[in-house]
Design an enzyme around this catalytic site. Structure first.
Site, PDB file in Angstrom:
ATOM      1  N   ASP A 235       0.984  -1.117   0.034  1.00 34.22           N
ATOM      2  CA  ASP A 235      -0.089   0.033  -0.043  1.00 34.22           C
ATOM      3  C   ASP A 235       0.905   1.314  -0.021  1.00 34.22           C
ATOM      4  O   ASP A 235       1.646   1.420   0.759  1.00 34.22           O
ATOM      5  CB  ASP A 235      -0.717  -0.070   1.211  1.00 34.22           C
ATOM      6  CG  ASP A 235      -1.866   1.084   1.346  1.00 34.22           C
ATOM      7  OD1 ASP A 235      -2.749   1.146   0.128  1.00 34.22           O
ATOM      8  OD2 ASP A 235      -1.981   1.825   2.313  1.00 34.22           O
ATOM      9  N   GLU A 286      14.877 -15.188   0.284  1.00 35.93           N
ATOM     10  CA  GLU A 286      15.311 -16.187   1.300  1.00 35.93           C
ATOM     11  C   GLU A 286      14.347 -17.291   1.356  1.00 35.93           C
ATOM     12  O   GLU A 286      14.867 -18.434   1.865  1.00 35.93           O
ATOM     13  CB  GLU A 286      15.246 -15.491   2.783  1.00 35.93           C
ATOM     14  CG  GLU A 286      16.180 -14.294   3.002  1.00 35.93           C
ATOM     15  CD  GLU A 286      16.006 -13.704   4.387  1.00 35.93           C
ATOM     16  OE1 GLU A 286      15.069 -14.189   5.140  1.00 35.93           O
ATOM     17  OE2 GLU A 286      16.490 -12.651   4.668  1.00 35.93           O
TER      18      GLU A 286
END
Length: 575
Positions: A235, A286
């Site tokens: 956002d 990751e």
């Protein structure tokens, strides 16, 4: 002449837009799903209510996922469902690592995610990093702490101007109307510092120059990634970093509320914001499974939007230039060319969108003749309201054009039903902060957030059993309910299902646009993969190209004529 201008003015009989760098991966390599995915936005409080309290919830979404599998979407994006006082419908987050009780529990979220993955549907979570709720523990600690404390440093607190600090630090205005600064009362009862809130006063902005804020959001990202989410919609992705001089600034009179000016506001598009997303990209990498970031960045051009999706930053960013383009052939071709060129240049897919929870639904917007600035909404007396038939015809045609383009596409819940903007909500029902902060001058975004109609003859159209929906549904939606349209082969729902099936069958998301010669001024005509697409934005019928079979049309054809406000997908006859 720039390369982009050269591309548009090619004298060849067919102009070629550079191919998206989303070619199918080689053997044994995982597909980058976000390059071509059709992603369905769910606004949780308006999707389906399982408890009868009038507000949609996570179990309600889980129960209705079969409808989305049937529709043919690849992923869903959930608007905020995290713990929140709901001053701004969940975009004011009090706890980023839990579910608000009105939507359910973390166990409900896990069940939804498991069910979606079981259907082969990925799930993207909405993340709100620009600001928190004023009920967030950190902000409550900041209010209790002294000026200059580490607790205050997490947010943007400043001394006021004037002899007694009685004036705000600068003249910035809130996106929702009114000042962007609120003065607090210190613990000893004296008037104190001011804090910045680009949105409602209940939404204080974080200070992203602080390492503690950066580390906290790494933790939040990992919390949801550990649960198995496939990515995040970010956002206000262009607004996290502010000019540290905090200069006075007055937007252009006709500027959109969320940005997009040629010279950016000092609270939007600051260069340092890109370092945040480079950091986040490392966090996502990751994890296995091709997780994705999509940014909400309201900027002035697709070339600027492409800065958010450079190879080490986000994977997608919404194409708001496309969303804001009128239903007019020349302008549409221009923004399509610009988009494919700019995003291809940085190795990213174009990400198309026509509607979302912040803008007037495109079944209404594309036919408006009155002014419609982003975020302001429309009301009962809005000048230039279209007739519903014209609005729906343009919406169907515009969506068929969008879904034929290479790249990824977003669908906002209810557009597959052809829902129009509910411009005639009673004043007493409105809940958007914009409505209140502007004393009714701006209607806000409630009109595109009205709960969905699932069953035409059911209580609350099947959205909620026993409860009163949090926003009233218009009676005119009875004929647009999902159960009515599901049985009608000519309905908007049936059209969307056919479009998504053909898009997948012909691999349009990983294709390329080749503009075809011979089209009239009001017509767009191009090929993608083995299909030809013709969109008539004009007022007169145009002839179908010879030697083609019609696979899909958004309106009935009159023989070999394509009517106004109609898009067709064609395939050349064999031989």
């Amino acid at each position: 002449m720039t390369a982009q201008q050269d591309l548009r003015s090619s004298p060849d009989t067919a102009d070629v837009v550079p191919r998206e760098t989303g070619a199918p991966p080689g053997p044994g390599m995982p597909a980058q799903w976000w390059r071509s995915a059709v992603i369905y936005q769910i606004y949780p409080r308006s999707f389906h209510d399982s408890t009868g309290d009038g507000v949609g919830d996570l179990p309600g979404i889980t129960a209705r996922l079969g409808a989305l599998q049937e529709l043919g979407v690849d992923a869903i994006w959930l608007s905020p469902f995290m713990t929140s006082p709901q001053k701004d419908a969940g975009y004011d987050v009090a706890d980023y690592c839990d579910v608000d009780p009105i939507f359910g529990t973390l166990a409900d979220f896990d069940a939804l995610l498991e069910r979606a993955h079981g259907f082969g549907i990925r799930l993207i979570v909405d993340l709100v990093p620009n600001h928190s709720s004023d009920q967030h523990l950190w902000f409550q600690q900041a209010l209790a702490a002294a000026p200059g404390s580490p607790e205050r440093a997490r947010y943007i607190f400043r001394e006021g101007r004037g002899e007694q600090g009685e004036q705000p630090p600068n003249n910035w205005q809130s996106i929702f109307g009114g000042p962007a600064w609120t003065r607090i009362t210190e613990t000893d009862g004296t008037p104190g510092q001011w804090y910045l809130h680009l949105f409602d006063s209940s939404q204080p902005d974080f200070d992203w120059s602080q390492e503690e804020v950066k580390e906290e959001f790494r933790r939040i990202l990992r919390f949801w990634l550990d649960r198995g989410v496939d990515g995040f919609r970010v956002d206000v992705a262009h607004g996290l970093v502010k000019d540290q001089d905090f200069p006075d600034y007055t937007p252009d009179v006709d500027a959109a509320s969320m940005g997009g000016e040629e010279t950016p506001a000092p609270y939007f598009e600051q260069t340092a914001v890109h370092e945040i997303y480079r950091d986040w990209r490392l966090v996502l990498e990751e994890y296995p499974g091709d997780r994705a970031l999509c940014g909400e960045a309201w900027v002035s051009s697709v070339a600027k939007a492409a800065l958010w999706v450079r190879p080490d930053e986000m994977h997608q960013t919404f194409n708001f230039q496309y969303l804001e383009t009128p239903w007019e052939a020349e302008q549409l071709r221009g923004v399509i060319d610009d988009s494919l060129y700019a995003f291809n240049a940085v190795g990213a897919p174009s990400t198309w969108v026509l509607s979302n929870h912040d803008v007037v639904r495109h079944a209404t917007r594309l036919s408006l003749t009155g002014e419609n600035p982003q975020g302001t909404g429309i009301g009962p007396a809005h000048p230039g309201l279209p007739d519903r038939e014209t609005g729906l015809a343009r919406a169907r045609a515009a969506t068929a054009l969008m879904l034929a383009l290479p790249g990824s596409a977003y669908i906002y819940q209810g557009e597959e039903l052809g829902l129009d903007e509910v411009h005639d909500l009673p004043d007493a029902a409105r809940q958007d902060p914009t409505w209140f902060r502007t004393a009714g001058e701006r209607f806000g975004r409630d009109g595109c957030r009205v709960p969905l109609p699932w069953a035409g003859e059911a209580e609350n159209f099947g959205f909620s059993s026993g409860g009163t929906p949090w926003l009233p549904q218009p009676e005119r939606w009875e004929d647009l309910s999902r159960d009515v349209q599901r049985a009608d082969p000519d309905s908007t729902l049936s059209l969307y299902r056919r479009m998504l099936a053909l898009r997948a069958e012909h691999d349009l998301g990983l294709g390329e646009v080749r503009w075809l010669p011979g089209a009239e001024d009001a017509v767009l005509m191009f090929s993608n993969q083995d299909l030809t697409v013709l969109a008539n934005t004009g007022t007169k019928p145009v002839a179908l190209p010879a030697g083609h079979q019609v696979l899909l049309a958004t309106a009935p054809l009159a023989g070999s004529q394509v009517p106004a406000d109609c898009t067709v997908w064609l395939q050349r006859h064999a031989g």
